[in-house]
Design a protein around this motif. Structure first.
Motif, PDB file in Angstrom:
ATOM      1  N   ILE A 222      44.068  53.214  56.123  1.00 16.21           N
ATOM      2  CA  ILE A 222      43.834  52.460  54.878  1.00 16.21           C
ATOM      3  C   ILE A 222      45.103  51.697  54.508  1.00 16.21           C
ATOM      4  CG2 ILE A 222      41.938  53.793  53.879  1.00 16.21           C
ATOM      5  CD1 ILE A 222      45.359  54.556  52.662  1.00 16.21           C
ATOM      6  N   ASP A 223      44.925  50.674  53.670  1.00 14.45           N
ATOM      7  CA  ASP A 223      46.085  49.891  53.262  1.00 14.45           C
ATOM      8  C   ASP A 223      45.908  49.376  51.845  1.00 14.45           C
ATOM      9  OD1 ASP A 223      48.625  48.865  53.694  1.00 14.45           O
ATOM     10  OD2 ASP A 223      47.852  46.902  54.272  1.00 14.45           O
ATOM     11  N   LEU A 224      47.032  49.271  51.173  1.00 11.88           N
ATOM     12  CA  LEU A 224      47.075  48.762  49.803  1.00 11.88           C
ATOM     13  C   LEU A 224      48.140  47.680  49.805  1.00 11.88           C
ATOM     14  CD1 LEU A 224      46.341  49.270  46.744  1.00 11.88           C
ATOM     15  CD2 LEU A 224      48.225  50.886  46.707  1.00 11.88           C
ATOM     16  N   SER A 225      47.740  46.418  49.649  1.00 11.28           N
ATOM     17  CA  SER A 225      48.736  45.337  49.728  1.00 11.28           C
ATOM     18  C   SER A 225      48.712  44.458  48.477  1.00 11.28           C
ATOM     19  CB  SER A 225      48.526  44.490  50.975  1.00 11.28           C
ATOM     20  OG  SER A 225      47.202  44.024  51.059  1.00 11.28           O
ATOM     21  N   TYR A 226      49.877  43.934  48.159  1.00 10.32           N
ATOM     22  CA  TYR A 226      50.098  43.122  46.966  1.00 10.32           C
ATOM     23  C   TYR A 226      49.934  41.650  47.317  1.00 10.32           C
ATOM     24  CZ  TYR A 226      52.922  41.233  43.016  1.00 10.32           C
ATOM     25  OH  TYR A 226      53.376  40.539  41.923  1.00 10.32           O
ATOM     26  N   LYS A 227      49.063  40.969  46.578  1.00 11.89           N
ATOM     27  CA  LYS A 227      48.818  39.543  46.785  1.00 11.89           C
ATOM     28  C   LYS A 227      49.407  38.755  45.601  1.00 11.89           C
ATOM     29  CE  LYS A 227      46.185  40.472  50.349  1.00 11.89           C
ATOM     30  NZ  LYS A 227      46.716  40.263  51.699  1.00 11.89           N
ATOM     31  N   SER A 228      50.319  37.838  45.894  1.00 11.05           N
ATOM     32  CA  SER A 228      50.907  37.017  44.839  1.00 11.05           C
ATOM     33  C   SER A 228      51.294  35.650  45.381  1.00 11.05           C
ATOM     34  CB  SER A 228      52.148  37.707  44.253  1.00 11.05           C
ATOM     35  OG  SER A 228      52.752  36.886  43.266  1.00 11.05           O
ATOM     36  N   GLN A 229      51.063  34.625  44.563  1.00  8.08           N
ATOM     37  CA  GLN A 229      51.461  33.262  44.924  1.00  8.08           C
ATOM     38  C   GLN A 229      52.984  33.138  45.019  1.00  8.08           C
ATOM     39  OE1 GLN A 229      49.532  31.988  41.374  1.00  8.08           O
ATOM     40  NE2 GLN A 229      47.870  30.929  42.443  1.00  8.08           N
ATOM     41  N   TYR A 251      44.211  24.910  31.594  1.00 10.71           N
ATOM     42  CA  TYR A 251      44.856  26.232  31.560  1.00 10.71           C
ATOM     43  C   TYR A 251      45.752  26.379  32.785  1.00 10.71           C
ATOM     44  CZ  TYR A 251      41.358  28.085  34.896  1.00 10.71           C
ATOM     45  OH  TYR A 251      40.573  28.309  36.002  1.00 10.71           O
ATOM     46  N   THR A 252      46.604  27.408  32.773  1.00  9.94           N
ATOM     47  CA  THR A 252      47.620  27.607  33.814  1.00  9.94           C
ATOM     48  C   THR A 252      47.007  28.291  35.030  1.00  9.94           C
ATOM     49  OG1 THR A 252      49.236  27.842  32.014  1.00  9.94           O
ATOM     50  CG2 THR A 252      49.938  28.542  34.224  1.00  9.94           C
ATOM     51  N   SER A 253      46.998  27.576  36.149  1.00 10.57           N
ATOM     52  CA  SER A 253      46.270  28.059  37.334  1.00 10.57           C
ATOM     53  C   SER A 253      47.126  28.875  38.297  1.00 10.57           C
ATOM     54  CB  SER A 253      45.669  26.865  38.098  1.00 10.57           C
ATOM     55  OG  SER A 253      46.702  25.997  38.534  1.00 10.57           O
ATOM     56  N   VAL A 254      48.442  28.925  38.061  1.00  7.32           N
ATOM     57  CA  VAL A 254      49.331  29.683  38.957  1.00  7.32           C
ATOM     58  C   VAL A 254      50.243  30.603  38.143  1.00  7.32           C
ATOM     59  CG1 VAL A 254      49.372  28.024  40.871  1.00  7.32           C
ATOM     60  CG2 VAL A 254      50.976  27.735  38.969  1.00  7.32           C
ATOM     61  N   GLY A 255      50.649  31.715  38.772  1.00 10.85           N
ATOM     62  CA  GLY A 255      51.542  32.653  38.089  1.00 10.85           C
ATOM     63  C   GLY A 255      51.193  34.097  38.409  1.00 10.85           C
ATOM     64  N   THR A 256      51.958  35.017  37.833  1.00 13.14           N
ATOM     65  CA  THR A 256      51.723  36.442  38.115  1.00 13.14           C
ATOM     66  C   THR A 256      50.432  36.951  37.477  1.00 13.14           C
ATOM     67  OG1 THR A 256      53.219  36.952  36.282  1.00 13.14           O
ATOM     68  CG2 THR A 256      54.141  37.074  38.496  1.00 13.14           C
ATOM     69  N   HIS A 257      49.845  36.177  36.558  1.00 14.60           N
ATOM     70  CA  HIS A 257      48.550  36.543  35.975  1.00 14.60           C
ATOM     71  C   HIS A 257      47.410  36.295  36.974  1.00 14.60           C
ATOM     72  CE1 HIS A 257      49.120  32.282  35.185  1.00 14.60           C
ATOM     73  NE2 HIS A 257      47.814  32.141  35.023  1.00 14.60           N
ATOM     74  N   LYS A 258      47.753  35.797  38.155  1.00 16.51           N
ATOM     75  CA  LYS A 258      46.759  35.611  39.223  1.00 16.51           C
ATOM     76  C   LYS A 258      46.954  36.631  40.354  1.00 16.51           C
ATOM     77  CE  LYS A 258      44.622  31.984  37.579  1.00 16.51           C
ATOM     78  NZ  LYS A 258      43.174  32.016  37.288  1.00 16.51           N
ATOM     79  N   ASP A 259      47.954  37.510  40.222  1.00 13.30           N
ATOM     80  CA  ASP A 259      48.228  38.513  41.265  1.00 13.30           C
ATOM     81  C   ASP A 259      47.030  39.442  41.462  1.00 13.30           C
ATOM     82  OD1 ASP A 259      50.733  37.443  41.409  1.00 13.30           O
ATOM     83  OD2 ASP A 259      51.801  39.182  40.627  1.00 13.30           O
ATOM     84  N   ASP A 260      46.989  40.081  42.630  1.00 11.96           N
ATOM     85  CA  ASP A 260      45.895  41.007  42.931  1.00 11.96           C
ATOM     86  C   ASP A 260      46.384  42.082  43.899  1.00 11.96           C
ATOM     87  OD1 ASP A 260      43.370  42.164  42.953  1.00 11.96           O
ATOM     88  OD2 ASP A 260      42.347  40.434  43.832  1.00 11.96           O
ATOM     89  N   LEU A 261      45.579  43.122  44.035  1.00  9.96           N
ATOM     90  CA  LEU A 261      45.791  44.150  45.052  1.00  9.96           C
ATOM     91  C   LEU A 261      44.653  44.062  46.054  1.00  9.96           C
ATOM     92  CD1 LEU A 261      46.741  47.395  43.054  1.00  9.96           C
ATOM     93  CD2 LEU A 261      48.242  46.002  44.462  1.00  9.96           C
ATOM     94  N   SER A 262      44.974  44.228  47.319  1.00  2.00           N
ATOM     95  CA  SER A 262      43.946  44.240  48.360  1.00  2.00           C
ATOM     96  C   SER A 262      43.763  45.678  48.839  1.00  2.00           C
ATOM     97  CB  SER A 262      44.396  43.344  49.514  1.00  2.00           C
ATOM     98  OG  SER A 262      43.465  43.382  50.555  1.00  2.00           O
ATOM     99  N   PHE A 263      42.516  46.186  48.760  1.00  2.56           N
ATOM    100  CA  PHE A 263      42.175  47.537  49.204  1.00  2.56           C
ATOM    101  C   PHE A 263      41.448  47.441  50.543  1.00  2.56           C
ATOM    102  CE2 PHE A 263      41.517  48.984  44.484  1.00  2.56           C
ATOM    103  CZ  PHE A 263      42.896  48.951  44.290  1.00  2.56           C
ATOM    104  N   ASP A 264      42.057  47.948  51.603  1.00  2.00           N
ATOM    105  CA  ASP A 264      41.458  47.817  52.939  1.00  2.00           C
ATOM    106  C   ASP A 264      41.292  49.164  53.634  1.00  2.00           C
ATOM    107  OD1 ASP A 264      41.340  44.979  52.859  1.00  2.00           O
ATOM    108  OD2 ASP A 264      43.483  44.903  53.283  1.00  2.00           O
ATOM    109  N   ILE A 265      40.263  49.240  54.486  1.00  2.00           N
ATOM    110  CA  ILE A 265      40.053  50.397  55.352  1.00  2.00           C
ATOM    111  C   ILE A 265      39.738  49.892  56.752  1.00  2.00           C
ATOM    112  CG2 ILE A 265      37.577  50.609  54.679  1.00  2.00           C
ATOM    113  CD1 ILE A 265      38.110  53.724  54.930  1.00  2.00           C
ATOM    114  N   GLY A 266      40.506  50.361  57.715  1.00  2.00           N
ATOM    115  CA  GLY A 266      40.330  49.876  59.091  1.00  2.00           C
ATOM    116  C   GLY A 266      40.545  48.389  59.224  1.00  2.00           C
ATOM    117  N   GLY A 267      41.368  47.813  58.327  1.00  2.00           N
ATOM    118  CA  GLY A 267      41.665  46.381  58.382  1.00  2.00           C
ATOM    119  C   GLY A 267      40.662  45.495  57.667  1.00  2.00           C
ATOM    120  N   PHE A 268      39.656  46.105  57.003  1.00  2.00           N
ATOM    121  CA  PHE A 268      38.621  45.333  56.291  1.00  2.00           C
ATOM    122  C   PHE A 268      38.533  45.769  54.832  1.00  2.00           C
ATOM    123  CE2 PHE A 268      37.331  45.474  60.772  1.00  2.00           C
ATOM    124  CZ  PHE A 268      37.156  44.117  61.028  1.00  2.00           C
ATOM    125  N   PRO A 269      38.039  44.881  53.935  1.00  2.00           N
ATOM    126  CA  PRO A 269      37.942  45.247  52.514  1.00  2.00           C
ATOM    127  C   PRO A 269      37.058  46.483  52.307  1.00  2.00           C
ATOM    128  CG  PRO A 269      37.553  42.895  52.821  1.00  2.00           C
ATOM    129  CD  PRO A 269      37.572  43.499  54.181  1.00  2.00           C
TER     130      PRO A 269
END
Length: 359
Positions: A222-229, A251-269
């Protein structure tokens, strides 16, 4: 750190209710709809100044009443700490510690370290990025007050910049200098948020993977990765590059308010490719890793709330959690369940003191 007493007035389905607790394990048992989860939520409220399940504060007042009071007596570092949270319709929420009112609710966050594991956690997988950002921010904020202040400031400036973009569009005008002030501030706060989130994930990920491996028997990757512009460019550059787009959409389309976490298992969501059991294991590992992280950072063992956990998990997973409890890694635990006998049979195996509370 543990909760000795809890008193509720007009909170959700309770008119008036008093509780006394064991310093180790406390089990709320009874039929569905009787208020087990509401009691756990009241404990959560004393730690965070808000409900875990309903963010609209006024909706936590009992129907037909116009206020609620949650009163808790804690022992922290061998001292008595009295925390009271109250709300009257049409007025500001009030939070007190030992009779003194907090100027800001954010000043209280982290004083009572607490982690909740609930069926509602599934939102972390199925809902949008905002839910996952709130999870990261909640974990970091419990032990880092400066981060919480930075986050509050970022969100204020973001709201102001968005208002300015709408103003420009409505009045068919534009002022670079005013916008530049907000860009500078967003860049300053956003850079700190990005750095803190990156460092947090670097520490948190190994703890999380270890917890998942223990729960699942080490069968899956499994993997937990940080997604940010901000991995690609600094925020000031991103804001400048996206100015025309922001003006068009207002409105503001870029910034840390657009960050996300990716939850993966076996390399897939995991949302698409994880079984229900794998998703449950993922979420429990996430929350237990949160517990481990806060315990180290805060220097206190968090209170752990387990909402409806036996109904949602198979015996192996419940067994794993109970084994952990028996190792004395945890402090005070609150459990809600519909089956008193099942719950008591499980907690008896821990050799810890416990109290059954029938609702």
């Amino acid at each position: 750190m543990y909760l000795q007493k809890l008193s509720l007035i007009n909170y959700k389905n309770f008119s008036s209710q008093d509780f006394e607790f064991d310093s180790k394990i406390n089990c709320f048992v009874g039929q569905n709809g009787i208020g087990k989860t509401n009691t756990l939520d009241a404990i959560y409220y004393l730690a965070f100044g808000k409900s875990y399940f309903n963010p609209i504060a006024s909706q936590n007042i009992k129907h037909g009443e116009n206020f609620f009071v949650i009163d808790g007596e804690f022992i922290r570092d061998e001292k008595n700490e009295k925390i009271i949270c109250s709300l009257k319709k049409g007025q500001k929420k009030v939070m007190k510690r030992n009779g003194k009112v907090y100027d800001k609710l954010s000043e209280h966050v982290g004083f009572i370290p607490l982690v909740i594991i609930s069926p509602a956690d599934r939102d972390l997988i199925i809902e949008g990025s905002e839910t996952r950002r709130k999870f990261i921010d909640s974990v970091i904020s419990q032990s880092n007050k400066q981060y919480l202040k930075t986050l509050i400031n970022y969100n204020k400036v973001l709201a102001q910049r968005n208002s300015l973009l709408k103003y420009f569009a409505l009045n068919n005008t534009f002022n670079t200098d005013t916008l530049e002030v907000y860009n500078e501030q967003l860049n300053e706060y956003g850079s700190v948020i990005f750095k803190e989130r990156s460092e947090f994930l670097a520490t948190f990920n190994p703890i999380f993977k270890e917890r998942y491996s223990a729960i699942s028997g080490g069968k899956e990757e499994i993997d937990l990765s940080y997604k940010s512009q901000l991995f690609d460019k600094d925020l000031k550059t991103l804001l400048e590059e996206n100015l025309q787009k922001d003006r068009a959409i207002q409105y503001t389309s870029v910034g840390t308010h657009k960050d996300d976490l990716s939850f993966d298992i076996g390399g897939f969501p995991i949302k698409k490719f994880g079984s229900q059991g794998q998703q449950k294991s993922f979420l429990i590992a996430l929350k237990l890793a949160q517990f481990d992280f806060i315990k180290v950072q805060a220097g206190h063992t968090p209170i752990l709330l387990l909402d409806d956990i036996f109904d949602k998990l198979d015996e192996n997973r419940v067994g794993h959690i109970i084994e952990l409890v028996d190792k004395d890694e945890f402090g005070q635990i609150f459990i809600s369940d519909t089956h008193p006998e099942r719950t008591e049979n499980v907690v008896k195996k821990t050799h810890q003191s416990y109290r059954m509370i029938q609702l």
